[in-house]
Design an enzyme around this catalytic site. Structure first.
Site, short mmCIF file in Angstrom:
data_model
loop_
_atom_site.label_atom_id
_atom_site.label_comp_id
_atom_site.label_asym_id
_atom_site.label_seq_id
_atom_site.Cartn_x
_atom_site.Cartn_y
_atom_site.Cartn_z
N ASN A 74 17.35 13.18 23.01
CA ASN A 74 18.27 13.80 22.14
C ASN A 74 19.24 14.80 22.67
O ASN A 74 19.02 15.71 23.59
CB ASN A 74 17.73 14.61 20.96
CG ASN A 74 16.73 13.79 19.84
OD1 ASN A 74 17.03 12.73 19.65
ND2 ASN A 74 15.50 14.45 19.66
N HIS A 115 11.57 12.85 25.17
CA HIS A 115 10.26 12.65 24.54
C HIS A 115 9.46 11.58 24.82
O HIS A 115 10.17 10.33 24.91
CB HIS A 115 10.48 12.56 22.97
CG HIS A 115 11.25 13.94 22.31
ND1 HIS A 115 10.84 14.44 21.21
CD2 HIS A 115 12.49 14.15 22.57
CE1 HIS A 115 11.37 15.51 20.98
NE2 HIS A 115 12.67 15.33 21.62
N HIS A 162 15.04 17.21 28.09
CA HIS A 162 13.67 16.88 27.60
C HIS A 162 13.90 15.45 27.40
O HIS A 162 14.64 15.08 26.36
CB HIS A 162 12.96 17.95 26.91
CG HIS A 162 13.75 17.98 25.40
ND1 HIS A 162 14.65 18.93 25.43
CD2 HIS A 162 13.62 17.55 24.14
CE1 HIS A 162 14.98 18.94 23.99
NE2 HIS A 162 14.32 17.95 23.45
N ASP A 220 4.18 18.03 22.82
CA ASP A 220 5.13 18.47 21.76
C ASP A 220 4.08 19.41 20.84
O ASP A 220 3.23 18.97 20.32
CB ASP A 220 5.74 17.38 20.94
CG ASP A 220 7.12 18.08 20.27
OD1 ASP A 220 8.24 17.86 20.64
OD2 ASP A 220 6.88 18.74 19.26
N ILE A 221 4.85 20.48 20.31
CA ILE A 221 3.83 21.55 19.47
C ILE A 221 3.98 21.04 18.14
O ILE A 221 2.89 21.29 17.24
CB ILE A 221 4.61 22.71 19.54
CG1 ILE A 221 3.62 23.93 19.07
CG2 ILE A 221 5.91 23.06 18.59
CD1 ILE A 221 4.21 25.50 19.47
P1 AMP Z 1 14.70 18.23 20.17
O1 AMP Z 1 15.15 17.90 18.87
O2 AMP Z 1 15.14 16.61 20.97
O3 AMP Z 1 15.59 19.12 21.02
O4 AMP Z 1 13.30 18.34 20.48
C1 AMP Z 1 12.71 19.50 20.73
C2 AMP Z 1 11.02 19.67 20.55
O5 AMP Z 1 10.76 20.65 21.21
C3 AMP Z 1 10.77 19.37 19.02
O6 AMP Z 1 10.12 17.93 18.96
C4 AMP Z 1 9.73 20.46 18.97
O7 AMP Z 1 8.58 20.13 18.01
C5 AMP Z 1 9.46 20.76 20.46
N1 AMP Z 1 9.26 22.44 20.69
C6 AMP Z 1 9.72 23.40 20.31
N2 AMP Z 1 9.21 24.54 20.86
C7 AMP Z 1 7.93 23.98 21.38
C8 AMP Z 1 7.02 24.61 22.15
N3 AMP Z 1 6.92 25.94 22.19
N4 AMP Z 1 6.02 23.94 22.89
C9 AMP Z 1 6.15 22.63 22.76
N5 AMP Z 1 7.11 21.83 22.05
C10 AMP Z 1 8.14 22.59 21.38
#
Ligand code: AMP
Length: 123
Positions: free
Chosen positions: A94, A109, A107, A36-37
């Site tokens: 989520n 987590h 996705h 995760d970024i």
């Molecule tokens: P959600 O709120 O469950 O949709 O989580 C989306 C997740 O994607 C968040 O934890 C972000 O930090 C992560 N995210 C968004 N853009 C990127 C990216 N380019 N690379 C890795 N993680 C990302």
């Protein structure tokens, strides 16, 4: 209200197409996993199917048996490889508005590496 169709311009679709980079931790024919970024724990890996599924319920309904098996096994392999199995970890998927899903591509987590806060604090 109808569930939105898959948006091929979402950020994880762009990662899958190679349009933007990711910190990859696992890949096979059906699954990609990357860090995760904005990590919320020492280990914070996102595991996504390569197919165009918006959510777990979409995936469970429409994915092939091969995709579902690969995804489930990948989550197990990645948690083991990340070294969080012994002490434990949390899986979160989520989903849509009430689940506070930001990226509309399924996705899970994987969060671990320390004792996590209790579930569902008020945000
Ligand atoms: P959600 O709120 O469950 O949709 O989580 C989306 C997740 O994607 C968040 O934890 C972000 O930090 C992560 N995210 C968004 N853009 C990127 C990216 N380019 N690379 C890795 N993680 C990302």
């Amino acid at each position: 209200m109808a569930v939105k169709p898959y948006d091929p311009e979402n950020i994880f679709a762009k990662i899958l197409r190679g349009d933007i980079p990711c910190s990859k931790v696992f890949e096979d024919d059906h699954v990609l996993a990357f860090n995760d970024i904005a990590p919320q724990a020492p280990t914070h890996v996102l595991v996504i199917p390569k197919g165009p599924y918006t959510s777990y319920d979409d995936f469970a309904t429409h994915a092939s048996d091969a995709e579902i098996i690969a995804y489930t096994r990948a989550i197990g392999k990645i948690s083991a490889a990340a070294g969080v199995n012994e002490d434990g970890y949390r899986l979160i998927a989520n989903t849509r508005e009430h689940g506070r899903q930001d990226v509309p591509h399924l996705h899970v987590h994987i969060l671990g590496g320390e004792k996590l806060p209790l579930m569902l604090p008020k945000a």
